[in-house]
Design a protein around this motif. Structure first.
Motif, PDB file in Angstrom:
ATOM      1  N   LEU A  70      41.561  49.732  37.488  1.00  0.00           N
ATOM      2  CA  LEU A  70      42.534  48.562  37.253  1.00  0.00           C
ATOM      3  C   LEU A  70      42.123  47.823  35.964  1.00  0.00           C
ATOM      4  O   LEU A  70      43.052  47.261  35.078  1.00  0.00           O
ATOM      5  N   ASP A  71      40.826  47.629  35.453  1.00  0.00           N
ATOM      6  CA  ASP A  71      40.415  47.034  34.459  1.00  0.00           C
ATOM      7  C   ASP A  71      40.824  47.701  33.113  1.00  0.00           C
ATOM      8  O   ASP A  71      41.435  46.976  32.170  1.00  0.00           O
ATOM      9  N   ASN A  72      40.935  49.214  33.110  1.00  0.00           N
ATOM     10  CA  ASN A  72      41.498  49.394  31.824  1.00  0.00           C
ATOM     11  C   ASN A  72      42.970  49.477  31.896  1.00  0.00           C
ATOM     12  O   ASN A  72      43.518  49.435  30.785  1.00  0.00           O
ATOM     13  N   THR A  73      43.576  49.415  32.811  1.00  0.00           N
ATOM     14  CA  THR A  73      45.016  49.379  32.851  1.00  0.00           C
ATOM     15  C   THR A  73      45.321  47.871  32.476  1.00  0.00           C
ATOM     16  O   THR A  73      46.347  47.665  31.548  1.00  0.00           O
TER      17      THR A  73
ATOM     18  N   ALA B 181      38.602  42.580  30.459  1.00  0.00           N
ATOM     19  CA  ALA B 181      39.663  42.841  31.647  1.00  0.00           C
ATOM     20  C   ALA B 181      38.800  42.898  32.746  1.00  0.00           C
ATOM     21  O   ALA B 181      39.417  42.605  33.889  1.00  0.00           O
ATOM     22  N   ARG B 182      37.537  43.402  32.893  1.00  0.00           N
ATOM     23  CA  ARG B 182      36.946  43.648  33.960  1.00  0.00           C
ATOM     24  C   ARG B 182      36.360  42.063  34.691  1.00  0.00           C
ATOM     25  O   ARG B 182      36.763  41.816  35.886  1.00  0.00           O
ATOM     26  N   GLN B 183      36.249  41.302  33.561  1.00  0.00           N
ATOM     27  CA  GLN B 183      35.913  39.932  34.052  1.00  0.00           C
ATOM     28  C   GLN B 183      37.203  39.293  34.599  1.00  0.00           C
ATOM     29  O   GLN B 183      37.249  38.491  35.678  1.00  0.00           O
ATOM     30  N   LEU B 184      38.537  39.387  33.839  1.00  0.00           N
ATOM     31  CA  LEU B 184      39.592  38.906  34.375  1.00  0.00           C
ATOM     32  C   LEU B 184      39.901  39.434  36.032  1.00  0.00           C
ATOM     33  O   LEU B 184      40.410  38.506  36.947  1.00  0.00           O
ATOM     34  N   VAL B 185      39.553  40.731  35.977  1.00  0.00           N
ATOM     35  CA  VAL B 185      39.859  41.409  37.599  1.00  0.00           C
ATOM     36  C   VAL B 185      38.666  40.651  38.590  1.00  0.00           C
ATOM     37  O   VAL B 185      39.279  39.965  39.742  1.00  0.00           O
ATOM     38  N   ASN B 186      37.685  40.512  37.951  1.00  0.00           N
ATOM     39  CA  ASN B 186      36.586  39.948  39.017  1.00  0.00           C
ATOM     40  C   ASN B 186      36.820  38.609  39.197  1.00  0.00           C
ATOM     41  O   ASN B 186      36.464  38.176  40.603  1.00  0.00           O
TER      42      ASN B 186
ATOM     43  N   ALA C  53      37.516  46.069  39.938  1.00  0.00           N
ATOM     44  CA  ALA C  53      37.694  46.622  38.558  1.00  0.00           C
ATOM     45  C   ALA C  53      38.150  47.913  38.672  1.00  0.00           C
ATOM     46  O   ALA C  53      38.907  48.664  37.933  1.00  0.00           O
ATOM     47  N   SER C  54      37.518  48.685  39.638  1.00  0.00           N
ATOM     48  CA  SER C  54      37.509  50.261  39.814  1.00  0.00           C
ATOM     49  C   SER C  54      38.757  50.753  40.601  1.00  0.00           C
ATOM     50  O   SER C  54      39.063  51.928  40.678  1.00  0.00           O
ATOM     51  N   TYR C  55      39.721  49.688  40.979  1.00  0.00           N
ATOM     52  CA  TYR C  55      40.773  50.039  41.956  1.00  0.00           C
ATOM     53  C   TYR C  55      41.726  50.993  41.111  1.00  0.00           C
ATOM     54  O   TYR C  55      41.983  50.723  39.744  1.00  0.00           O
ATOM     55  N   ASN C  56      41.884  52.201  41.784  1.00  0.00           N
ATOM     56  CA  ASN C  56      42.678  53.046  41.153  1.00  0.00           C
ATOM     57  C   ASN C  56      44.238  52.869  41.038  1.00  0.00           C
ATOM     58  O   ASN C  56      44.908  52.616  42.441  1.00  0.00           O
ATOM     59  N   CYS C  57      44.858  52.808  40.106  1.00  0.00           N
ATOM     60  CA  CYS C  57      46.298  52.342  39.820  1.00  0.00           C
ATOM     61  C   CYS C  57      47.151  53.681  40.177  1.00  0.00           C
ATOM     62  O   CYS C  57      46.739  54.543  39.598  1.00  0.00           O
TER      63      CYS C  57
END
Length: 202
Positions: A92-95, A108-113, A127-131
């Motif tokens: 998710l963070d990379n997406t 992006a990881r900070q936005l998600v967290n 952040a590691s959620y698999n899209c």
């Protein structure tokens, strides 16, 4: 080993361009340290280790996480190296980063967290959620979240959005339409050397 929080340009000087880690360019082109400008003859192990480190630092995963991804890639059909890259790209963070909602993967990881991102209408802070194909990535409907993402979309980290993603700038919403293809992976890496590194470790 915990996630790296030290100087990012030092890593870029040592490993080369890492588009997910930082947007800055180092002032010096040679590796850091006392012997950075000297000629070094690198062993085969050092070359494989360097490729593995590129992957780790670019996607911001720990050694334990990367090893888990390698084991998972081995179980799935297809080229292990390519499957490994796809697994990392579909985080998710990379997406969020590849959609242009954040300038770097750590941002992006900070936005998600911090709970600014929703997947299929539900807030996700992992952040590691698999899209997966069909997932809709949207921004939380608060003024703070939307303003933050709008500012990032004006100057995205990477210019081109991969073919497996579609972005609607007006709605601040992106959709995953498939799995990323190898040519769209921005990191310059030989993934086979990473697999070789871990096969020798086992």
């Amino acid at each position: 080993m915990s996630r790296y929080r030290g100087p990012r340009l030092r890593v870029v000087r040592r490993l080369g361009t890492l588009p997910g880690l930082t947007r800055k360019d180092p002032k010096r082109s040679y590796p850091p340290g006392q012997h950075g400008q000297g000629r070094r003859k690198r062993s085969e192990y050092a070359v494989r280790l360097e490729e593995k480190q590129k992957l780790r630092f670019n996607y911001g995963v720990t050694e334990k996480q990367l090893l888990r991804y390698v084991k998972k890639a081995r179980r799935l059909p297809g080229s292990t190296g390519q499957v490994l890259l796809q697994l990392l790209e579909m985080r998710l963070d990379n997406t969020v980063f590849r959609l242009g909602m954040a300038p770097t993967i750590p941002a992006a990881r900070q936005l998600v967290n911090h709970g600014h991102i929703c997947v299929n209408g539900r807030r996700v802070n992992i952040a590691s959620y698999n899209c997966r194909p069909g997932d809709v990535i949207s921004v939380r409907n608060t003024e703070k979240s939307r303003e933050m993402v709008k500012a990032n979309l004006d100057s995205p980290g990477l210019a081109n959005i991969p073919s497996h993603l579609v972005l609607d700038k007006d709605k601040l919403e992106g959709q995953v339409n498939g799995v990323v293809e190898r040519e769209w992976i921005a990191l310059q890496i030989n993934e086979l050397l990473v697999i070789e590194y871990y096969s020798r470790q086992a």
